[in-house]
Design an enzyme around this catalytic site. Sequence first.
Site, short mmCIF file in Angstrom:
data_model
loop_
_atom_site.label_atom_id
_atom_site.label_comp_id
_atom_site.label_asym_id
_atom_site.label_seq_id
_atom_site.Cartn_x
_atom_site.Cartn_y
_atom_site.Cartn_z
CB ALA A 1 -0.93 0.00 1.21
CE LYS A 2 5.69 5.57 2.55
NZ LYS A 2 6.64 5.33 3.65
CB THR A 3 5.05 0.31 -3.03
OG1 THR A 3 6.08 -0.09 -2.12
CG2 THR A 3 5.65 0.41 -4.42
#
Length: 284
Positions: free
Chosen positions: A165-167
């Site tokens: 999700a961060k990526t």
Amino acid sequence: MIGLIGVGDMGLPMCGHLAASGFEVLACDVEADRVAAAVAAGSRAAGGLPDVAHDADIAIACLRTDDQMLAVAEGFASHGHAGQLLVVAGTHSLDVMRQLTGVVGPRGIRVIDAPVVFGAQGARDGNLLSLCGGEAGDVERARPVLMAYSRGVEHVGPLGAGQLAKTCNNLLHWIHCVANFETLAIAKRYGVDTQRMREVLMRCPGDNGTLRRWDGTRFTWQEKDMDLVIDLAQQAGLVLPLSGHVDQLIKTMTAADVADLLYGPECAYLGRKIVPLPPGDGGL
């Protein structure tokens, strides 16, 4: 006891928010001055990683590199105890997340990933968003701790889903940086005040969070972020041509370029100068 390993630009304010929320915090870093700053903000100083691994019930690792994260896991494998929860708050590869459980799992230590978004300003404000992957019970156990510095805690899926999700968020951010720059370059070239155009666009459907926070974008991690994107695409056999172009373009941009675009009389993009056209020569 909450351990926080890595009290730099992100970890130090996170320590402060944890202490202000009533948690007993044990701060650990290789830089003594960072630990001293964490102590001044209400934490206790750890003598080293073994202290955190021995004493912390929940340990948050806020580290820069995969190698650092793996080294911390090895420390917990040697000095930690069953029932501990290791929270990975830094940005790391899926390969590292897969390795962590193999390193600390035999010791009975649980792992979740909980990288954060909204950057250094969000850390200072205690307004980050924690994106979590792991077992639901482990995420719920960590939730009250993460909420000390977060506006919310999102459980995305199994271990590694928080990193994914961060990526995905980072990819959108850097795409927006390129798109915003090229969009506002049109305004600048035609002689319209660029900052005024930005303010107008923030009221239009083309608005994006990056455009709103662009003054604070530091262009520090774009290479690492985009390397993770490209690695994920290659490993999964995905063809993402836009991401490939952004990977190259974003490496040419700096915070100074954005400041020149928004506030300077001229700016540069891909080595070419952009100056407003005179009114009689096509400008407005």
